[in-house]
Design an enzyme around this catalytic site. Structure first.
Site, PDB file in Angstrom:
ATOM      1  N   GLU A  54       0.821  -1.211   0.000  1.00 46.55           N
ATOM      2  CA  GLU A  54       0.000   0.000   0.000  1.00 46.55           C
ATOM      3  C   GLU A  54       0.859   1.268   0.000  1.00 46.55           C
ATOM      4  OE1 GLU A  54      -3.111   0.634  -0.461  1.00 46.55           O
ATOM      5  OE2 GLU A  54      -4.074  -1.294  -0.201  1.00 46.55           O
ATOM      6  N   ASP A  72      -6.311   8.382  -0.361  1.00 49.11           N
ATOM      7  CA  ASP A  72      -5.799   7.402   0.593  1.00 49.11           C
ATOM      8  C   ASP A  72      -4.599   7.997   1.320  1.00 49.11           C
ATOM      9  OD1 ASP A  72      -7.641   5.494  -0.394  1.00 49.11           O
ATOM     10  OD2 ASP A  72      -6.262   4.992  -2.017  1.00 49.11           O
ATOM     11  N   ASP A 109      -2.579   6.074  15.706  1.00 46.70           N
ATOM     12  CA  ASP A 109      -3.940   6.329  15.219  1.00 46.70           C
ATOM     13  C   ASP A 109      -4.217   5.578  13.914  1.00 46.70           C
ATOM     14  OD1 ASP A 109      -2.255   8.025  13.743  1.00 46.70           O
ATOM     15  OD2 ASP A 109      -3.171   9.851  14.486  1.00 46.70           O
TER      16      ASP A 109
END
Length: 148
Positions: A54, A72, A109
């Site tokens: 990714e 993204d 996070d």
């Protein structure tokens, strides 16, 4: 004019300081410490494989070219349509966070949001790169050199 140049240069260093590119093993250790090994049935190797394809482990990875107008963000390439709020696109914001938070070097996070993503019925299939490069593959030796 000179002060604008100084501010621009300082801004560049501030942003550069926040970017982090993990090594495969460094990311594996971080994910393991955050409880990702076996989370929702997915091995640590699956998470690291997904992140590699990714973002190439880059916390500042950004893709603003999705066909639906979304973007993204970060090491897991979390999508603005579903998982985080951006100022340029409406969002379900299921992780209740601004997308820009996924672009710094603190990935706590990002990990919390990835845990939220994988709880949905699609599981890790939410990540196209995982489906294409990791799903169903023998990842048993993927982290062998990491001495976890």
């Amino acid at each position: 004019m000179r002060s604008i140049l100084v501010i621009t240069i300082l801004s560049y260093f501030f942003v550069a300081d926040e970017a982090k590119i993990f090594s495969k093993c460094e990311l594996a250790r971080k994910l393991k410490s955050m409880g990702m090994d076996g989370f929702h049935g997915y091995s640590l190797a699956n998470w690291v494989c997904m992140a590699e394809y990714e973002s190439n482990f880059n916390t500042q990875a950004f893709n603003g070219r999705n066909s639906n107008g979304s973007s993204d963000y970060g090491v897991f390439q979390l999508n603005s349509k579903w998982w985080c709020k951006s100022n340029s696109h409406s969002s379900a914001n299921a992780c209740n966070i601004m997308c820009s938070k996924f672009l710094d070097d603190n990935i706590d996070d990002d990990i919390a949001c990835a845990k939220r993503v994988v709880k949905d019925p699609n599981g890790m299939s939410a990540w196209v790169a995982w489906v294409k490069h990791c799903k169903g593959k023998d990842l048993s030796k993927y982290l062998a050199s990491c001495n976890l």
